[in-house]
Write an enzyme that holds these catalytic residues in place. Structure first.
Site, PDB file in Angstrom:
ATOM      1  N   HIS A  62       0.832  -1.200   0.000  1.00  0.00           N
ATOM      2  CA  HIS A  62       0.000   0.000   0.000  1.00  0.00           C
ATOM      3  C   HIS A  62       0.871   1.257   0.000  1.00  0.00           C
ATOM      4  O   HIS A  62       1.613   1.507   0.959  1.00  0.00           O
ATOM      5  CB  HIS A  62      -0.895  -0.031   1.240  1.00  0.00           C
ATOM      6  CG  HIS A  62      -1.843   1.114   1.354  1.00  0.00           C
ATOM      7  ND1 HIS A  62      -1.866   1.951   2.449  1.00  0.00           N
ATOM      8  CD2 HIS A  62      -2.796   1.570   0.509  1.00  0.00           C
ATOM      9  CE1 HIS A  62      -2.810   2.859   2.283  1.00  0.00           C
ATOM     10  NE2 HIS A  62      -3.383   2.654   1.112  1.00  0.00           N
ATOM     11  N   HIS A  70      -0.908  10.963  -2.160  1.00  0.00           N
ATOM     12  CA  HIS A  70      -2.184  10.509  -1.604  1.00  0.00           C
ATOM     13  C   HIS A  70      -3.124  11.635  -1.214  1.00  0.00           C
ATOM     14  O   HIS A  70      -4.252  11.736  -1.703  1.00  0.00           O
ATOM     15  CB  HIS A  70      -1.956   9.609  -0.391  1.00  0.00           C
ATOM     16  CG  HIS A  70      -3.230   9.135   0.240  1.00  0.00           C
ATOM     17  ND1 HIS A  70      -3.841   9.807   1.291  1.00  0.00           N
ATOM     18  CD2 HIS A  70      -4.040   8.088  -0.043  1.00  0.00           C
ATOM     19  CE1 HIS A  70      -4.959   9.187   1.615  1.00  0.00           C
ATOM     20  NE2 HIS A  70      -5.108   8.135   0.831  1.00  0.00           N
TER      21      HIS A  70
END
Length: 584
Positions: free
Chosen positions: A338, A381
């Site tokens: 991730h 992100h």
């Protein structure tokens, strides 16, 4: 003054620490956890060092040396052994519910306590709070006539990644909340029931997420309703031949209740204080018993034994559904890194991606893409820069060149070991340039998440796909987003693209995945809230773990038995610690 030691450092222990400050005769002296760092972190976080200054220890004997009484707040399956050890060490014990899940164990603990003149109580705050005690008193007074029925409900929506769901042997609604539901039933109807039946709705791993217990008594009946995955009104109703008592949700924190009659204009309203988390009443009652000045015993021995008996019977009857032992070793969950190897390296950087790609047997790498002010596809992100970088404001308000000048926080810890460009905000093209050889050699997939859930970047899907085409990496890509329109759009660009629907819950993934005609579902491990429909059972379900640590983040990381998630239909996990799971 009675010295208290705590076993366990979970959520209830945190509330206990706050409420013990209100009890003059009690002092917290020691916090025990078999993992010393957990105990130290708990003391540093929840004990201010001024009003209380307990030691942290992983030595159980040190806990007993520092304590006159022990509060056990560890996982259910450990209660019996900790309580037995504490009683044999001559300590009074207040044990979180359920005290045990086997009646013989509870009987043994009470026998040890009685033989040694010690207090042993099951910790149920409701049993000590003034409002609940008043309700029991009024019900018994005869004002509503003969009590014929008691209905008690307690439900809450719990994360499916928490122990209440993941502990297949001892988790579930009955073991977690059943004590509350049974408490008013046994207080008012007695423990001599003739029959009890259970009906449940189970999660995919067999753990009950919603249960009703139906009791039959000589001259009445009762129902206890509890749920961790189904929400209902949490009220307590005591029905009598002259009227009834209603305590609305949350009745287990009783502040107010009403006595109602056939004459709808006539109502008696009772209100009582309720301080803090309610544990202050439980602690005070327990302390008074330890001092020989008992006013309220809370849950009696007979009540605890009856509750334990019912839980033991329930778990035995439910055993066939709790399929954890049936998950075979061969059913491995695929591991995706991730944001790269994001606990050991700054997230979404070339360094994090290359380190992840080097892990043996890695199945894929996840990353996030956004557009800069000048329309460049970059990997980052958050929509804003503050958390990860030394910059501020929205990423979309910066040009690529301006972003090049902004440093990633704490990147200087790693810079000496690599080139500086490896720990800055990279372009999507730079990432593909680094990862292409790994993808080809090891068949590693790349999950591209379009960060369009908040900002709908126009044209981001086309720009990203063009770069993938340039590097001839179409076969290695999966495209996902929290915004169904992005998932739908990338399919329109190339119907061969593999797409996935992102959402916090599995049910939302299914809903919007159907709309966008996605090829896979990407729910949170905390939101596995439904069964997979037949149409989705042959497709990938890649769950993301939102509670893991990131680089230079102090949050704890839960080590999951990933095989259990096979039972929920999960095929892959996005994790910040891919190296850990692939190592074991």
């Amino acid at each position: 003054m009675i010295r208290i030691g705590i076993v366990g450092t979970g959520r209830i222990a945190q509330r206990f620490v706050r409420d013990i400050l209100m009890v003059n005769d009690a002092v917290l002296t020691c916090v025990y956890n078999p993992h010393s760092k957990s105990a130290e972190r708990f003391v540093a976080t929840f004990c201010d060092g001024k009003r209380m200054n307990p030691i942290a220890t992983s030595d159980i004997d040190e806990l007993f040396t520092m304590s006159d009484a022990v509060y056990i707040a560890s996982p259910h399956e450990t209660h019996y052994q900790y309580a037995k050890t504490a009683l044999k060490a001559g300590k009074h014990v207040l044990c979180e519910k359920p005290m045990t899940l086997v009646r013989k164990e509870a009987e043994e603990l009470f026998l040890i306590a009685e033989e040694n003149g010690l207090v042993l109580r099951e910790a149920v705050k409701t049993a000590y709070c003034p409002g609940f005690l008043k309700l029991i008193e009024v019900a018994r007074s005869g004002v509503i006539g003969e009590i014929c029925d008691v209905e008690a409900a307690f439900t809450k929506l719990e994360s499916t990644s928490n122990r209440e769901f993941t502990n297949i042997e001892t988790g579930g609604s009955v073991t977690e909340l059943g004590t509350y539901g049974m408490l008013p039933i046994f207080k008012l109807m007695g423990c001599d029931y003739k029959e009890v039946q259970a009906q449940s709705i189970n999660a995919p791993n067999g753990v009950d997420k919603y249960t009703k217990l139906f009791f039959t008594f000589e001259n009445g009946m009762a129902t206890a309703k509890m749920g961790l995955g189904v929400k209902s009104e949490g009220q307590l109703i005591v029905s009598g031949t002259k009227g009834y008592i209603l305590a609305e949700s949350p009745w287990w924190m009783t502040k107010k209740f009403e006595v109602r009659y056939e004459d709808a204009t006539k109502r008696d309203i009772y209100e009582e204080e309720y301080i803090g988390a309610g544990l202050v009443y439980e602690i005070l009652g327990f302390m008074q018993e330890c001092q020989g000045n008992s006013i309220c015993v809370g849950v009696t021995k007979e009540e605890t034994l009856s509750m334990t008996d019912i839980m033991e019977q329930f778990l035995q009857s439910d055993k066939g559904l709790r399929k954890g032992a049936m998950v075979e070793e061969k059913e491995h969950v695929g591991i995706w890194a991730h944001r790269g190897l994001s606990m050991k390296c700054p997230e979404n950087t070339l360094l994090a991606f290359e380190k992840a790609a080097q892990i043996p047997n890695i199945r894929g790498i996840e990353l996030d893409v956004q557009l800069t002010k000048d329309g460049q596809v970059v990997v980052f992100h958050d929509e804003t820069l503050e958390r990860v970088t030394c910059g501020s404001g929205r990423l979309m308000d910066y040009t690529l060149q301006e972003l090049r000048e902004i440093k990633i926080k704490n990147s200087e810890d790693i810079v000496p070991a690599c080139r500086e460009e490896y720990v800055r905000i990279p372009t999507f093209e730079e990432v593909l340039n680094v990862l292409k050889s790994y993808c080809v050699e090891k068949n590693i997939r790349i999950n591209v998440e379009f960060k369009t859930g908040v900002i709908h970047y126009p044209g981001i899907e086309e720009k990203t796909y063009e770069i993938v085409q340039k590097y001839e990496m179409e076969q290695y890509m999966v495209y996902s987003s929290f915004w169904a329109e992005s998932v739908k759009r990338i399919k329109e660009i190339d119907i061969c693209c593999e797409t996935a629907m992102l959402a916090g819950t599995l049910s939302d993934c299914i809903k919007w995945g159907d709309y966008a005609r996605a090829d896979a579902l990407h729910p949170s491990v905390s939101g596995l809230d439904c069964q997979l429909p037949e149409r989705w059972k042959t497709k990938p379900v890649r769950a993301w773990n939102s509670i893991e640590s990131l680089y230079h983040n102090d949050r704890g990381t839960n080590n999951l038995d990933l095989r259990e998630y096979v039972l929920w239909g999960v095929t892959d996990i996005f994790t910040n610690v891919a190296d850990y799971y692939l190592h074991i």
